[in-house]
Design a protein around this motif. Structure first.
Motif, PDB file in Angstrom:
ATOM      1  N   LYS B   6       0.829  -1.209   0.000  1.00 33.30           N
ATOM      2  CA  LYS B   6       0.000   0.000   0.000  1.00 33.30           C
ATOM      3  C   LYS B   6       0.857   1.249   0.000  1.00 33.30           C
ATOM      4  N   GLY B  43      -3.115   3.670  -6.912  1.00 29.04           N
ATOM      5  CA  GLY B  43      -3.531   3.911  -5.534  1.00 29.04           C
ATOM      6  C   GLY B  43      -2.475   3.527  -4.512  1.00 29.04           C
ATOM      7  N   GLU B 143     -11.552   5.465  -6.187  1.00 34.31           N
ATOM      8  CA  GLU B 143     -10.900   5.713  -4.910  1.00 34.31           C
ATOM      9  C   GLU B 143      -9.394   5.457  -4.984  1.00 34.31           C
ATOM     10  N   SER B 144      -8.964   4.508  -5.830  1.00 38.34           N
ATOM     11  CA  SER B 144      -7.526   4.236  -5.936  1.00 38.34           C
ATOM     12  C   SER B 144      -6.796   5.480  -6.416  1.00 38.34           C
ATOM     13  N   ARG B 147      -6.445   8.245  -3.983  1.00 42.40           N
ATOM     14  CA  ARG B 147      -5.928   7.907  -2.668  1.00 42.40           C
ATOM     15  C   ARG B 147      -4.882   8.899  -2.151  1.00 42.40           C
ATOM     16  N   TYR B 151      -4.851  11.045   1.415  1.00 36.10           N
ATOM     17  CA  TYR B 151      -3.833  11.023   2.468  1.00 36.10           C
ATOM     18  C   TYR B 151      -3.313  12.426   2.745  1.00 36.10           C
ATOM     19  N   TYR B 236     -13.897  11.293   1.032  1.00 34.31           N
ATOM     20  CA  TYR B 236     -13.242  10.003   1.161  1.00 34.31           C
ATOM     21  C   TYR B 236     -13.779   9.004   0.141  1.00 34.31           C
ATOM     22  N   SER B 259     -12.778   1.201   5.889  1.00 37.91           N
ATOM     23  CA  SER B 259     -11.408   1.545   5.507  1.00 37.91           C
ATOM     24  C   SER B 259     -10.617   2.079   6.705  1.00 37.91           C
ATOM     25  N   ARG B 261      -8.501   4.193   6.638  1.00 38.25           N
ATOM     26  CA  ARG B 261      -8.275   5.634   6.455  1.00 38.25           C
ATOM     27  C   ARG B 261      -9.161   6.471   7.361  1.00 38.25           C
TER      28      ARG B 261
END
Lengths: 94, 340
Positions: B6, B43, B143-144, B147, B151, B236, B259, B261
């Motif tokens: 990741k 991602g 979402e990838s 990402r 962050y 998100y 997630s 996150r």
């Protein structure tokens, strides 16, 4: 406040609040409703308690009546430590 | 199958660029920007652990248009295992989801020795990283590709937090808005992705393939749901997925993955509360949930039990424990979350 509560409060201040926070944390404050601890925070807190007091907290004990506030946690811990000392095995229901 | 990476942490000197520490002019290695942008598209979060002067190195990254691709870069004179540990803790990655690439065999060996779970790569192999399975997620979703921005926004949130007197004030100031809705066909790649990427906030750890999910969409009594979240720092996207099944007056939450996150702000509780309250409002009398211990998901057990579920001790053939809800309802929603 007893020694145990002070130790638990120190952990919360250090790990769950921003550095140098002047937040007036209370021993009877609901740690979850105040957003200070969530599921992840609880698991880290438990790891700290387990190593600090050299006990194992069984999953069955992860309940609001044992972990909702610093005061409640201190009571739970005190009773656990007494049982341990008297050689009474912790009840693991279910 | 090797666990997906990741977060990839890059060394700079003689890995991303040719040049000597403290030198102003550097040359980016050929083909490297393409690798960085491709991993970004997939991602994979990228960061930097490099020795050197931060101002000089950052200026070089900016000059070559690469600065924005690296989150929480650590450019300093500390041992690199310290830098990698900071990156993991700041971005919430476990070491076994993290990789490190460096040209210097000493640095690679030191990481192997100090943080053995981090996977280590030789800079000579940089161009072939995108061909490796651990850098190849099964699906690439909206979402990838978002990402990295997610962050970056998360780091902003952390900074903002110290400006508030209480955690509650801070959380309230974020203006979190949660919506939970039934999944549609187009959500399924993201649902599958959440199931495979989420380990701690995952109630069963079981993988349900795309065909099965597809069937669930139309199966009577079964419902696949997704939750989306946004706040004043950004959105998100879909950050939680759930599958419920009903029979008679019983509603059972068979799967819940949130997630990591969104960890640390009570969102898993908010999603669960919303799902339970909807079920009760729809007239279901018995509320149940499945939970399979994976060795990594104690948080979900804590969540269920702190919310009013109790382990019945019954286990099905897949090893899932049956939980029964005894709490009072409606389940309290964290007050800093607005449900749309």
């Amino acid at each position: 406040m007893n020694e145990m509560e002070i130790k638990l409060m120190d952990y919360i201040r250090k790990e769950c609040l921003p550095d140098n926070s002047s937040y007036p944390l209370r021993a009877d404050e609901n740690l979850f409703d105040s957003g200070i601890v969530d599921s992840a925070g609880l698991i880290s807190f438990i790891a700290f308690i387990e190593s600090e007091y050299n006990i194992v907290i069984p999953d069955e004990d992860l309940l609001p009546e044992n972990f909702i506030s610093v005061r409640v946690i201190a009571c739970y811990l005190a009773s656990r430590l007494v049982k341990e000392e008297c050689g009474v095995e912790n009840e693991t229901a279910h | 199958m090797k666990r997906l990476i990741k977060c990839l942490v890059w060394d700079l000197y003689n890995t991303i660029w040719e040049g000597v520490i403290l030198e102003e002019e550097v040359t980016i290695r050929e083909g490297l920007p393409e690798v960085i942008t491709e991993l970004d598209r997939r991602g994979i979060i990228q960061s930097v652990a490099s020795r050197g002067d931060e101002a000089v190195a950052s200026a070089n990254l900016s000059r070559h248009g690469l600065a924005e691709y690296f989150i929480a870069p650590q450019i300093n004179w500390l041992p690199k295992f310290r830098s990698i540990r900071s990156i993991c803790s700041e971005l919430n990655f476990s070491p076994d989801a993290t990789a490190f690439i460096d040209d210097d065999p000493f640095e690679r060996e030191q990481i192997r020795f100090t943080i053995p779970d981090v996977r280590v790569y030789d800079a000579a192999d940089a161009l072939s990283l995108p061909d490796l399975p651990e850098f190849t997620p099964e699906t690439i979703t909206r979402e990838s590709s978002m990402r990295r921005q997610l962050y970056a926004a998360e780091l902003q949130r952390h900074k903002a937090e110290s400006e508030y007197g209480s955690r509650l004030e801070f959380l309230t100031s974020c203006g979190m808005k949660l919506s939970v809705r039934p999944a549609v066909h187009a959500d399924l790649p993201r649902v599958a992705e959440l199931m495979s990427r989420t380990h701690q906030l995952n109630t069963t750890g079981l993988m349900i393939d795309r065909e099965k999910l597809e069937e669930y969409l139309t199966e009577p009594g079964r419902c696949v749901m997704v939750a989306e979240l946004n706040d004043r720092f950004g959105e998100y996207g879909i950050m939680a997925a759930a599958i419920s099944e009903t029979s008679g007056d019983t509603w059972k939450l068979g799967y819940l993955a949130v997630s990591c996150r969104v960890m640390g702000r009570g969102i898993e509780k908010a999603v669960l509360a919303k799902l339970l309250n909807n079920a009760v409002r729809s007239g279901y009398r018995a509320i149940q949930a499945d939970l399979k211990e994976t060795g990594q998901n104690r948080m979900m057990k804590a969540l269920y039990q702190m919310t009013g579920f109790r382990n019945t001790g019954r286990k099905d053939e897949e090893g899932r424990l049956l939980y029964q809800f005894y709490g009072s309802h409606p389940v309290t929603m964290p007050e800093w979350v607005e449900v749309l």
